[in-house]
Enzyme design. Structure first.
Site, PDB file in Angstrom:
ATOM      1  N   ASP A 130       0.737  -1.211  -0.007  1.00 46.15           N
ATOM      2  CA  ASP A 130      -0.033   0.056  -0.102  1.00 46.15           C
ATOM      3  C   ASP A 130       0.897   1.449   0.010  1.00 46.15           C
ATOM      4  OD1 ASP A 130      -2.379   1.644   0.182  1.00 46.15           O
ATOM      5  OD2 ASP A 130      -2.349   1.439   2.215  1.00 46.15           O
ATOM      6  N   HIS A 177      -1.604  -0.679   6.355  1.00 47.75           N
ATOM      7  CA  HIS A 177      -0.932   0.415   7.269  1.00 47.75           C
ATOM      8  C   HIS A 177      -0.088  -0.149   8.352  1.00 47.75           C
ATOM      9  CE1 HIS A 177      -4.595   3.023   5.806  1.00 47.75           C
ATOM     10  NE2 HIS A 177      -3.866   2.569   4.870  1.00 47.75           N
ATOM     11  N   GLU A 199      -2.454  10.359  -1.181  1.00 42.46           N
ATOM     12  CA  GLU A 199      -3.713   9.428  -0.952  1.00 42.46           C
ATOM     13  C   GLU A 199      -3.968   9.162   0.495  1.00 42.46           C
ATOM     14  OE1 GLU A 199      -6.322   6.185  -0.760  1.00 42.46           O
ATOM     15  OE2 GLU A 199      -4.189   6.204  -0.091  1.00 42.46           O
TER      16      GLU A 199
END
Length: 467
Positions: free
Chosen positions: A291, A423, A325
């Site tokens: 990510d 995350h 983002e």
């Protein structure tokens, strides 16, 4: 006889076109799997640069690195698009424990949520109260919440096969939990990590306070799923449990960063633009491989694979590596703003922001007629085990481009392991499989090739002609 010849001609043309498409897809997949660059680029992003939080030195290094690598591809144009981004910093490592009796403590794993304020110097220690949702929070009210730390313990729904649906179902508590709890006088919030697995990794993510004044803002942190289970069990045994946590994060002034953009100019319709992209920033706990380092390098490789496969696009193909983002969407908004100011015609946008796992297909935001056209290409993707072509969400960064004409799409890899890493500190390079990453890059390239070849108009005219 004339009608028969027309039918035979049309049939032959369709067969030849399908055959050519199959051959081009085969070249694309072969080049990606035997000569791909995505894994090599990701290795550098992850292991030589690392986590790329907006406004950080690492984010700037990533901008320069990806720009240089795009320039090496011999594209028609590579440039940086300035964008102001927020700069939130984590500071010294967080620390937390719960206290079962005076002096008897058990440490737990937490991390500050992105955008949170710090605790007071020396941390916060208070009674902790558990809730499972906003409904429970409101039901308790100020009498029971004031002066306490609120533990929001809402697990992701495990029986949902679509793990992004499970994530969406409880991400609102992470984002707005502190603002809601503060209304009832809470002094802090601890939020269960959005992770389907039980482990010791706390998962960060963005949070916000809305219009809550600075004086009312309370610190918020995520707790690992293992420790959420432990804490919940201990609260059930002792309603007077004390909880302590300290975090040192702060919000600094906005800084300038950049979207990184490279393009191949279209040979026939240069003013029609196809975008493929991912976000260059990441959270700071891991190195952001899934990510969204994966989406970044796959998007870069789309341009390279088109050139490597000898395909000259009709339309302009742009790779856009969006900045910010994760905690602001500033890059996606800026790109759309500039595109609108220049009156650019975007016809298709594809985003990869769901990890570097095995691709399963795509989701689309488009008309039913356009979706039917795309679904007619299923047979071309069948040899590569790509089977899902469904209406659904595309992506955050390309979302601001949405209008009545553009088709938006998102790459959909197998998502079952994605939230194990999302995350968290274990979103690292060793958890990305080279072959899976390359299959994703090839699948994106194949879809871009077909969208470029056949355009985004519906097939009504073609059907009428064949009839």
């Amino acid at each position: 006889m004339k009608h028969i010849l027309i039918v035979v001609f049309l049939f032959t043309t369709v067969q030849f076109s399908a055959q050519t498409d199959a051959e081009n897809l085969k070249k694309i997949y072969s080049n990606s799997l035997t000569n791909g660059m995505s894994y090599q680029w990701l290795d550098h992003l992850s292991n030589q640069i690392g986590g790329r939080l907006s406004g950080s030195l690492n984010a700037e290094k990533a901008v320069q690195y990806t720009k240089e690598e795009l320039e090496k591809l011999g594209l028609d144009k590579v440039w940086l698009q300035p964008v102001m981004v927020p700069r939130w910093v984590r500071g010294a490592p967080e620390f937390a424990y719960f206290e079962t009796s005076p002096g008897v403590t058990t440490n737990v794993n937490i991390c500050a949520l992105g955008g949170s304020v710090a605790t007071p110097t020396g941390g916060i220690k208070a009674k902790i109260i558990e809730v499972g949702s906003y409904t429970e929070l409101k039901a308790l009210g100020e009498d029971k919440i004031k002066g306490k730390i609120v533990f929001i313990n809402r697990p992701m729904q495990a029986d949902l096969i679509n793990t992004f649906e499970a994530y969406g179902g409880c991400s609102v508590e992470r984002y707005a939990g502190a603002a809601e709890a503060a209304k009832y006088g809470a002094v802090g919030t601890i939020v269960r990590s959005l992770n389907l697995r039980l482990d010791d990794y706390p998962h960060t993510g963005s949070m916000g306070y809305g219009d809550l004044p600075n004086s009312k803002r309370i610190p918020s942190a995520a707790i690992s799923t293992n420790d959420a289970e432990l804490l919940s069990g201990m609260i059930a045994l002792n309603k007077n449990l004390n909880f302590f946590f300290s975090q040192n994060c702060k919000q600094l002034a906005d800084v300038q960063s950049y979207n990184v953009i490279g393009e191949i100019t279209g040979s026939e319709f240069p003013n029609e633009i196809i975008v493929v992209g991912g976000h260059l920033d990441s959270w700071d706990l891991g190195d952001g491989s899934h990510d969204d380092g994966a989406g970044v390098v796959q998007s870069m490789d789309v341009l390279r694979l088109l050139k490597e496969s000898g395909i000259r696009p009709k339309r302009t193909i742009r790779a856009v590596l969006f900045m910010n983002e994760e905690n602001g969407l500033r890059g996606g908004k800026k790109y759309a703003e500039v595109a609108k100011s220049k009156n650019e015609k975007h016809v298709f946008a594809l985003e990869s922001d769901s990890g570097g796992f095995s691709p399963r297909g795509f989701s689309f935001q488009c008309s039913e007629a356009m979706l039917a056209k795309i679904q007619s290409w299923r047979s071309l993707f069948k040899p590569y085990l790509i089977h899902s072509f469904e209406a659904g969400y595309s992506g955050a960064d390309i979302g601001p481009l949405k209008d009545d004409n553009i088709v938006l799409a998102g790459l959909r890899p197998d998502s079952q392991r994605y939230f194990d890493h999302h995350h968290a500190a274990n979103d690292t390079f060793e958890h990305v499989n080279k072959r899976e990453l390359e299959l994703g890059a090839a699948s994106m390239t194949a879809l871009v090739y077909l969208m470029d070849t056949y355009g985004t108009e519906t097939i009504s005219n073609e059907v009428e002609l064949r009839d």
